[in-house]
Design a protein around this motif. Sequence first.
Motif, PDB file in Angstrom:
ATOM      1  N   GLN A 146       0.842  -1.209   0.000  1.00  0.00           N
ATOM      2  CA  GLN A 146       0.000   0.000   0.000  1.00  0.00           C
ATOM      3  C   GLN A 146       0.871   1.250   0.000  1.00  0.00           C
ATOM      4  O   GLN A 146       0.610   2.204  -0.730  1.00  0.00           O
ATOM      5  CB  GLN A 146      -0.940  -0.026   1.221  1.00  0.00           C
ATOM      6  CG  GLN A 146      -1.980  -1.140   1.114  1.00  0.00           C
ATOM      7  CD  GLN A 146      -2.752  -1.363   2.414  1.00  0.00           C
ATOM      8  OE1 GLN A 146      -2.417  -0.803   3.460  1.00  0.00           O
ATOM      9  NE2 GLN A 146      -3.775  -2.204   2.348  1.00  0.00           N
ATOM     10  N   GLY A 147       1.936   1.213   0.801  1.00  0.00           N
ATOM     11  CA  GLY A 147       2.841   2.352   0.874  1.00  0.00           C
ATOM     12  C   GLY A 147       3.606   2.573  -0.420  1.00  0.00           C
ATOM     13  O   GLY A 147       3.756   3.705  -0.892  1.00  0.00           O
ATOM     14  N   LEU A 148       4.061   1.476  -1.023  1.00  0.00           N
ATOM     15  CA  LEU A 148       4.787   1.583  -2.287  1.00  0.00           C
ATOM     16  C   LEU A 148       3.918   2.233  -3.354  1.00  0.00           C
ATOM     17  O   LEU A 148       4.366   3.080  -4.119  1.00  0.00           O
ATOM     18  CB  LEU A 148       5.151   0.184  -2.807  1.00  0.00           C
ATOM     19  CG  LEU A 148       6.473  -0.459  -2.458  1.00  0.00           C
ATOM     20  CD1 LEU A 148       6.622  -1.750  -3.250  1.00  0.00           C
ATOM     21  CD2 LEU A 148       7.644   0.463  -2.739  1.00  0.00           C
ATOM     22  N   LEU A 149       2.658   1.805  -3.396  1.00  0.00           N
ATOM     23  CA  LEU A 149       1.739   2.342  -4.401  1.00  0.00           C
ATOM     24  C   LEU A 149       1.445   3.806  -4.157  1.00  0.00           C
ATOM     25  O   LEU A 149       1.387   4.605  -5.098  1.00  0.00           O
ATOM     26  CB  LEU A 149       0.431   1.547  -4.405  1.00  0.00           C
ATOM     27  CG  LEU A 149       0.503   0.252  -5.178  1.00  0.00           C
ATOM     28  CD1 LEU A 149      -0.723  -0.585  -4.907  1.00  0.00           C
ATOM     29  CD2 LEU A 149       0.618   0.547  -6.671  1.00  0.00           C
ATOM     30  N   ALA A 150       1.295   4.166  -2.889  1.00  0.00           N
ATOM     31  CA  ALA A 150       1.017   5.571  -2.564  1.00  0.00           C
ATOM     32  C   ALA A 150       2.230   6.428  -2.911  1.00  0.00           C
ATOM     33  O   ALA A 150       2.098   7.603  -3.245  1.00  0.00           O
ATOM     34  CB  ALA A 150       0.663   5.702  -1.093  1.00  0.00           C
ATOM     35  N   ALA A 151       3.429   5.831  -2.844  1.00  0.00           N
ATOM     36  CA  ALA A 151       4.655   6.584  -3.114  1.00  0.00           C
ATOM     37  C   ALA A 151       4.965   6.653  -4.601  1.00  0.00           C
ATOM     38  O   ALA A 151       5.729   7.510  -5.022  1.00  0.00           O
ATOM     39  CB  ALA A 151       5.827   5.939  -2.376  1.00  0.00           C
ATOM     40  N   ALA A 152       4.391   5.753  -5.403  1.00  0.00           N
ATOM     41  CA  ALA A 152       4.693   5.732  -6.830  1.00  0.00           C
ATOM     42  C   ALA A 152       4.170   7.007  -7.471  1.00  0.00           C
ATOM     43  O   ALA A 152       3.042   7.414  -7.221  1.00  0.00           O
ATOM     44  CB  ALA A 152       4.057   4.506  -7.482  1.00  0.00           C
ATOM     45  N   PRO A 153       4.995   7.685  -8.256  1.00  0.00           N
ATOM     46  CA  PRO A 153       4.540   8.932  -8.854  1.00  0.00           C
ATOM     47  C   PRO A 153       3.361   8.694  -9.795  1.00  0.00           C
ATOM     48  O   PRO A 153       3.340   7.728 -10.548  1.00  0.00           O
ATOM     49  CB  PRO A 153       5.764   9.421  -9.630  1.00  0.00           C
ATOM     50  CG  PRO A 153       6.690   8.261  -9.734  1.00  0.00           C
ATOM     51  CD  PRO A 153       6.338   7.297  -8.652  1.00  0.00           C
ATOM     52  N   THR A 154       2.368   9.554  -9.690  1.00  0.00           N
ATOM     53  CA  THR A 154       1.240   9.436 -10.615  1.00  0.00           C
ATOM     54  C   THR A 154       1.336  10.561 -11.637  1.00  0.00           C
ATOM     55  O   THR A 154       2.081  11.518 -11.455  1.00  0.00           O
ATOM     56  CB  THR A 154      -0.108   9.572  -9.876  1.00  0.00           C
ATOM     57  OG1 THR A 154      -0.160  10.884  -9.317  1.00  0.00           O
ATOM     58  CG2 THR A 154      -0.258   8.544  -8.786  1.00  0.00           C
TER      59      THR A 154
END
Length: 334
Positions: free
Chosen positions: A260-268
């Motif tokens: 969940q954290g990795l996805l939230a940190a991935a640049p959008t």
Amino acid sequence: MTLSDHPLLEVTGLTKTFPVRQSLLSRWRGQPRRAVQALTDVNLSVKRGETLGIVGESGCGKSTLARTLVRLYTADSGSVRYGGQDVLALSGAELRGYNRRVQMIFQDPYSSLNPRMTVGQVLREALGVHKMRPADQIPARVSELLSLVGLPAEAANRLPHEFSGGQRQRIGIARALALEPECLIADELVSALDVSVQAQVVNLLLELQERLNLTVLFVAHDLRLVRHLSHRVAVMYLGRVVEVASTEAAFEAPKHPYTQGLLAAAPTLDPGSRSLEPAISGELPSPLNVPSGCAFRTRCKSAFGRCATERPLLSDTGDGHMVACHLYSGAGPT
Ligand SMILES: Nc1ncnc2c1ncn2[C@@H]1O[C@H](COP(=O)(O)OP(=O)(O)O)[C@@H](O)[C@H]1O
Ligand SMILES: [Mg+2]
């Protein structure tokens, strides 16, 4: 594409440590030998014709896993089965056969391409060593391989330095395909390329995977890269697999707090949805000193008592969505 139910590659309890050189003084003092825990009890299975994305921060053991699977590193314990063979026990002709069927492609093919050999010579050598074709069919096969990876036939007469980074990756892929592998292990294949070139190489790999029904392990630290071409995704943290799910479930409904954290940190691409607060706080612990219990607990907002004492095992939470987290293993926080 055909996905058989039987796994082609099955990894069970794979563990790999690297001993750390000890100073004479610490040895004299009788201090215990220290070791980097690069892989701890890794379990994975990959079906024939499937692409498994393997993601996680730098240093979490992705390359060690890739290299141990192709026997470049010797595992401490655990097992790797490939099409019914016990990979860690192979030797001689059987190991050479395995090393032909399972090809690794590296991040920087430039360092593995002889700068004085033309691309044609590189491919002819690959075809010759494993006697893939009779001599009179080799020139036609070289052209065919170049066309498979989207390079013109005249590329055969040129030297590696005459090509761009993306083209050199294509040459690396052609060299791997020369051996007619069943399985490709791509370690950070496109990580060093520009974003637009990354997409082209990823699309090429996707096209080849479908056309040749290849099984692919696609290793990357960048989540965005694996989404497009992976059927399933495995997330690693400090040498352990913490979540395995279909790509859709991993991205739409991740279960492990780390994922969940990795996805939230991935640049959008949408600047409005960018959060300023880092999704995962704190530093990655040293692999010389992996926290007890759940390795992620020191950075996890949901950690509770049990996380410090008991290592969560990877278990199926339904529909093959595997997660190693106490939030999902019975008694949660009290
Ligand atoms: N040949 C090696 N000797 C000693 N330590 C190594 C070696 N290869 C990897 N490591 C260590 O093992 C850990 C995992 O590294 P690696 O598999 O390269 O991670 P990743 O590919 O995910 O970045 C790191 O702490 C790294 O320093
Ligand atoms: Mg790596």
